[in-house]
Design a protein around this motif. Structure first.
Motif, PDB file in Angstrom:
ATOM      1  N   GLY A  16       0.954  -1.309  -0.077  1.00 13.59           N
ATOM      2  CA  GLY A  16      -0.098   0.018  -0.069  1.00 13.59           C
ATOM      3  C   GLY A  16       1.002   1.177  -0.010  1.00 13.59           C
ATOM      4  N   ASP A  17       2.033   1.049  -0.409  1.00 12.92           N
ATOM      5  CA  ASP A  17       2.952   2.292  -0.532  1.00 12.92           C
ATOM      6  C   ASP A  17       3.293   2.757   0.823  1.00 12.92           C
ATOM      7  OD1 ASP A  17       3.690   2.294  -2.939  1.00 12.92           O
ATOM      8  OD2 ASP A  17       2.551   4.168  -3.609  1.00 12.92           O
ATOM      9  N   ASN A  18       3.181   1.819   1.820  1.00 16.79           N
ATOM     10  CA  ASN A  18       3.401   2.047   3.275  1.00 16.79           C
ATOM     11  C   ASN A  18       4.843   1.722   3.823  1.00 16.79           C
ATOM     12  OD1 ASN A  18       3.613   2.061   6.070  1.00 16.79           O
ATOM     13  ND2 ASN A  18       1.507   1.418   6.211  1.00 16.79           N
ATOM     14  N   GLY A  19       5.674   2.724   3.795  1.00 19.64           N
ATOM     15  CA  GLY A  19       7.083   2.380   3.773  1.00 19.64           C
ATOM     16  C   GLY A  19       7.790   1.467   4.663  1.00 19.64           C
ATOM     17  N   ALA A  20       7.078   1.153   5.614  1.00 18.64           N
ATOM     18  CA  ALA A  20       7.840   0.283   6.990  1.00 18.64           C
ATOM     19  C   ALA A  20       7.266  -1.098   6.294  1.00 18.64           C
ATOM     20  CB  ALA A  20       6.834   0.626   8.122  1.00 18.64           C
ATOM     21  N   PHE A  21       6.481  -1.122   5.161  1.00 17.15           N
ATOM     22  CA  PHE A  21       6.021  -2.392   4.732  1.00 17.15           C
ATOM     23  C   PHE A  21       6.716  -2.902   3.555  1.00 17.15           C
ATOM     24  CE2 PHE A  21       3.294  -1.613   8.070  1.00 17.15           C
ATOM     25  CZ  PHE A  21       2.884  -2.571   8.595  1.00 17.15           C
ATOM     26  N   ALA A  22       7.363  -2.192   3.048  1.00 20.65           N
ATOM     27  CA  ALA A  22       8.355  -2.497   1.622  1.00 20.65           C
ATOM     28  C   ALA A  22       8.843  -3.633   1.267  1.00 20.65           C
ATOM     29  CB  ALA A  22       9.085  -1.214   1.501  1.00 20.65           C
ATOM     30  N   PRO A  23       9.228  -4.339   2.240  1.00 24.97           N
ATOM     31  CA  PRO A  23       9.742  -5.452   1.991  1.00 24.97           C
ATOM     32  C   PRO A  23       8.440  -6.588   1.476  1.00 24.97           C
ATOM     33  CG  PRO A  23      10.522  -4.846   3.960  1.00 24.97           C
ATOM     34  CD  PRO A  23       9.491  -3.531   3.764  1.00 24.97           C
ATOM     35  N   LEU A  24       7.341  -6.282   1.673  1.00 21.36           N
ATOM     36  CA  LEU A  24       6.197  -7.216   1.019  1.00 21.36           C
ATOM     37  C   LEU A  24       6.293  -6.840  -0.364  1.00 21.36           C
ATOM     38  CD1 LEU A  24       3.503  -6.326   3.705  1.00 21.36           C
ATOM     39  CD2 LEU A  24       4.821  -8.345   3.606  1.00 21.36           C
ATOM     40  N   ASP A  25       6.707  -5.986  -1.117  1.00 17.34           N
ATOM     41  CA  ASP A  25       6.758  -5.535  -2.309  1.00 17.34           C
ATOM     42  C   ASP A  25       8.070  -6.428  -3.213  1.00 17.34           C
ATOM     43  OD1 ASP A  25       4.625  -3.962  -2.106  1.00 17.34           O
ATOM     44  OD2 ASP A  25       5.933  -2.091  -1.594  1.00 17.34           O
ATOM     45  N   ASN A  26       8.786  -6.778  -2.339  1.00 12.35           N
ATOM     46  CA  ASN A  26      10.230  -7.502  -2.864  1.00 12.35           C
ATOM     47  C   ASN A  26       9.919  -8.942  -3.303  1.00 12.35           C
ATOM     48  OD1 ASN A  26      12.550  -8.453  -3.287  1.00 12.35           O
ATOM     49  ND2 ASN A  26      13.613  -7.498  -1.725  1.00 12.35           N
ATOM     50  N   ASP A  27       9.539  -9.330  -4.638  1.00 12.17           N
ATOM     51  CA  ASP A  27       9.347 -10.407  -5.239  1.00 12.17           C
ATOM     52  C   ASP A  27      10.446 -11.527  -5.067  1.00 12.17           C
ATOM     53  OD1 ASP A  27       6.862  -9.502  -6.164  1.00 12.17           O
ATOM     54  OD2 ASP A  27       7.528  -8.835  -8.247  1.00 12.17           O
ATOM     55  N   SER A  28      11.837 -10.703  -4.713  1.00 11.61           N
ATOM     56  CA  SER A  28      12.834 -11.653  -4.639  1.00 11.61           C
ATOM     57  C   SER A  28      13.104 -12.433  -3.188  1.00 11.61           C
ATOM     58  CB  SER A  28      14.109 -10.947  -5.033  1.00 11.61           C
ATOM     59  OG  SER A  28      14.447  -9.920  -4.228  1.00 11.61           O
ATOM     60  N   LEU A  29      12.310 -11.984  -2.452  1.00 13.18           N
ATOM     61  CA  LEU A  29      12.191 -12.504  -0.953  1.00 13.18           C
ATOM     62  C   LEU A  29      11.932 -13.998  -1.076  1.00 13.18           C
ATOM     63  CD1 LEU A  29      11.224  -9.781   1.547  1.00 13.18           C
ATOM     64  CD2 LEU A  29      13.735 -10.374   0.770  1.00 13.18           C
ATOM     65  N   PRO A  30      12.210 -15.170  -0.007  1.00  9.73           N
ATOM     66  CA  PRO A  30      11.804 -16.429  -0.121  1.00  9.73           C
ATOM     67  C   PRO A  30      10.436 -16.687   0.209  1.00  9.73           C
ATOM     68  CG  PRO A  30      13.256 -15.941   1.758  1.00  9.73           C
ATOM     69  CD  PRO A  30      13.223 -14.479   0.915  1.00  9.73           C
ATOM     70  N   TRP A  31       9.664 -15.921  -0.370  1.00  6.06           N
ATOM     71  CA  TRP A  31       8.137 -16.276  -0.269  1.00  6.06           C
ATOM     72  C   TRP A  31       7.752 -17.643  -0.666  1.00  6.06           C
ATOM     73  CZ3 TRP A  31       7.229 -12.597   2.655  1.00  6.06           C
ATOM     74  CH2 TRP A  31       7.703 -11.162   2.289  1.00  6.06           C
ATOM     75  N   LYS A  32       7.061 -18.399   0.547  1.00  2.00           N
ATOM     76  CA  LYS A  32       6.609 -19.488   0.031  1.00  2.00           C
ATOM     77  C   LYS A  32       5.223 -19.390  -1.021  1.00  2.00           C
ATOM     78  CE  LYS A  32       6.523 -22.113   4.645  1.00  2.00           C
ATOM     79  NZ  LYS A  32       5.765 -22.607   5.716  1.00  2.00           N
ATOM     80  N   VAL A  33       5.337 -20.577  -2.025  1.00  5.14           N
ATOM     81  CA  VAL A  33       4.196 -20.455  -2.879  1.00  5.14           C
ATOM     82  C   VAL A  33       3.080 -21.524  -2.607  1.00  5.14           C
ATOM     83  CG1 VAL A  33       3.940 -20.823  -5.474  1.00  5.14           C
ATOM     84  CG2 VAL A  33       6.137 -19.498  -4.442  1.00  5.14           C
ATOM     85  N   THR A  34       1.928 -20.934  -2.771  1.00  5.06           N
ATOM     86  CA  THR A  34       0.662 -22.147  -2.603  1.00  5.06           C
ATOM     87  C   THR A  34       0.094 -22.596  -4.050  1.00  5.06           C
ATOM     88  OG1 THR A  34      -0.122 -20.725  -0.829  1.00  5.06           O
ATOM     89  CG2 THR A  34      -1.628 -22.121  -1.913  1.00  5.06           C
ATOM     90  N   ASN A  35       0.279 -23.864  -3.746  1.00  2.65           N
ATOM     91  CA  ASN A  35      -0.419 -24.590  -5.147  1.00  2.65           C
ATOM     92  C   ASN A  35      -1.948 -24.547  -4.944  1.00  2.65           C
ATOM     93  OD1 ASN A  35       2.121 -25.395  -6.194  1.00  2.65           O
ATOM     94  ND2 ASN A  35       2.468 -27.165  -4.898  1.00  2.65           N
ATOM     95  N   THR A  36      -2.365 -24.260  -6.146  1.00  2.00           N
ATOM     96  CA  THR A  36      -3.934 -24.112  -6.219  1.00  2.00           C
ATOM     97  C   THR A  36      -4.344 -24.586  -7.653  1.00  2.00           C
ATOM     98  OG1 THR A  36      -5.676 -22.605  -5.902  1.00  2.00           O
ATOM     99  CG2 THR A  36      -3.857 -21.699  -6.953  1.00  2.00           C
ATOM    100  N   GLY A  37      -5.592 -24.932  -7.801  1.00  2.00           N
ATOM    101  CA  GLY A  37      -6.323 -25.134  -8.768  1.00  2.00           C
ATOM    102  C   GLY A  37      -6.828 -23.664  -9.126  1.00  2.00           C
ATOM    103  N   GLN A  38      -8.081 -23.676 -10.110  1.00  2.00           N
ATOM    104  CA  GLN A  38      -8.393 -22.502 -10.580  1.00  2.00           C
ATOM    105  C   GLN A  38      -9.452 -21.861  -9.506  1.00  2.00           C
ATOM    106  OE1 GLN A  38      -8.628 -20.537 -13.451  1.00  2.00           O
ATOM    107  NE2 GLN A  38      -6.553 -21.565 -13.577  1.00  2.00           N
TER     108      GLN A  38
END
Lengths: 252, 198
Positions: free
Chosen positions: A73-95
């Motif tokens: 939300g462009d909230n500076g303290a939360f900027a790491p959430l925008d970083n696609d290169s951090l080791p986020w877990k990925v959820t497998n899902t169907g449609q």
């Protein structure tokens, strides 16, 4: 929240009448808890605090004005959430993805929107009512497949703000069969050695107290040179060291 | 909103120093007097409005958390959820006793939770109605509801405690706030792992 300090400084210099002016910040907060959004992964300790920053302590507070197209939300303290290169877990899902919002306060809700890229794949009206907690939505992912970032937005009804939550997905992953919608995995970073909850029941007398350990009533531990007996079954955590919580540990 | 109100209250009522001292005999000189080990840690006498507001709001917050945890203790089917409910119940009772004694020491009322929340712009997650409605669920559905409500409730506690760490001045109260941040964060971590898998 940073604005408040500024507000206080400004207010100190102006007549008291102005103080009544409402501010736009909602005290309601929320995030997607299941499947684990990036915020939830910070709170869970899946991604280190050194990488997550404030999101570890306030996963519910990625708040910004409506219409943003990022995870913080462009909230500076939360900027790491925008970083696609951090080791986020990925959820497998169907449609169809079933996801759940957790709130720390219930605020009148305009609506919820779900985006992949610039495509809005989901919309749920809020009718300016207080949401149930938890709130679960089943979102059709609009024919997208493979690795995607679902961008979830909770638009507040009576402020200019929204709360933002991102969920990393692998849609119809691999062989094209439809995995169960809520199965969560697992791109754990190879170097992570986070202590996950262990289940050491009844450690031998004299064992040293440790966090993230399941203690049964009657278990004994040592801490800081003293011995304690467990009074209430629990999984230990930082801040519940035996001298701090007589309700959990009796000194012996 | 909350911070604004606190900041305003401090400015308006206490001046820039933002501090108050309880009368002689009630505070620093009083709490050290008892000879036996005190059952609850006393708070020292120097405090500001942020400390008082935080403690008053926590009293209400703890009571709601205790009510929800008692339902969790009675109805949760998962061992981890049940254990956590029991631990939250007993630890928050201990905290509640301590905080009430601080308000008494400071000569401050416990306050009306609903009014406090309204005054601070909040729409609290929990009230008696929400807690009672959880009793209608059972099995895994109850566990999921309980854990989500408790996760949100404790998260709101972290927000309040972070405010206190920033704005409060009483050393015992800010130390307690620090412990609230740590313990609730640890509880939330445990609950999220039950909710969305290990």
């Amino acid at each position: 929240m940073k604005n408040m300090r500024k507000a206080a400084l400004v207010l100190a210099a102006v007549p008291a009448i102005v103080l009544i002016t409402p501010v736009g910040s909602a005290s309601a907060h929320g995030y997607v808890s299941s499947p684990a959004s990036r915020s939830a992964q910070c709170a869970r300790g899946d991604v280190a605090e050194s990488l997550c920053g404030q999101a570890k302590y306030e996963p519910q507070s990625a708040e910004g004005v409506k219409g943003k197209k990022n995870c913080s939300g462009d909230n500076g303290a939360f900027a790491p959430l925008d970083n696609d290169s951090l080791p986020w877990k990925v959820t497998n899902t169907g449609q169809t993805l079933s996801l759940t919002w957790t709130f720390t306060a219930r605020h009148a809700t305009r609506d919820y929107e779900y985006f992949i890229g610039n495509t809005r794949v989901g919309y749920v009206a809020g009718n300016n009512q207080q949401p149930n907690n938890p709130t679960t939505h089943n979102i059709n992912l609009g024919g997208f497949s493979g690795r995607q970032k679902l961008f979830a937005v909770w638009n507040i009804g009576d402020t200019v703000n929204a709360f933002y939550s991102c969920i990393d997905l692998n849609i119809n992953g691999g062989g094209g069969t439809t995995p169960p919608p809520t199965t969560t995995t697992t791109t754990r970073p190879p170097t992570t050695t986070t202590t996950t909850t262990t289940t050491t029941q009844q450690p031998p007398a004299g064992g040293t107290w440790a966090a993230n350990t399941s203690y049964a009533v009657g278990s004994t531990v040592t801490y800081g040179g003293s011995s304690y007996r467990c009074r209430q079954a629990h999984t230990s955590l930082t801040g519940w060291e035996p001298p701090n919580v007589a309700a959990l540990w009796e000194k012996i | 909103m909350k911070r604004l109100v606190i900041a305003v209250a401090v400015l308006a009522l206490a001046g820039c120093g933002g501090e108050a001292v309880v009368p002689e005999g009630q505070g620093a000189h009083g709490h050290g007097a008892s000879s036996a080990a005190p059952p609850v840690p006393a708070a020292s006498a120097r405090f500001n409005d942020a400390d008082v507001t935080f403690v008053q709001m926590m009293v209400d917050h703890l009571q709601l958390g205790i009510s929800l945890s008692q339902v969790g203790l009675a109805k949760a089917t998962g061992k981890e959820a049940k254990d956590l409910a029991g631990a939250i119940d007993v630890t928050q009772r201990e905290e509640l006793t301590m905080l009430k004694s601080w308000l008494k020491l400071w000569g401050k009322p416990e306050g009306d939770g609903a009014n406090l929340h309204a005054a601070h712009g909040g729409q609290p997650l929990l009230d008696d109605k929400v807690i009672n409605e959880t009793k209608e669920k059972s099995g895994p559905e109850f566990d999921a509801l309980f854990l989500n409500l408790m996760t949100g409730h404790q998260g709101a506690g972290v927000e309040m405690a972070l405010d206190e760490k920033k704005d409060g001045m009483n050393p015992e109260t800010t130390a307690y706030a620090d412990r609230v941040v740590k313990t609730r964060q640890g509880q939330i971590e445990q609950m999220l792992k039950i909710i969305s898998g290990p």
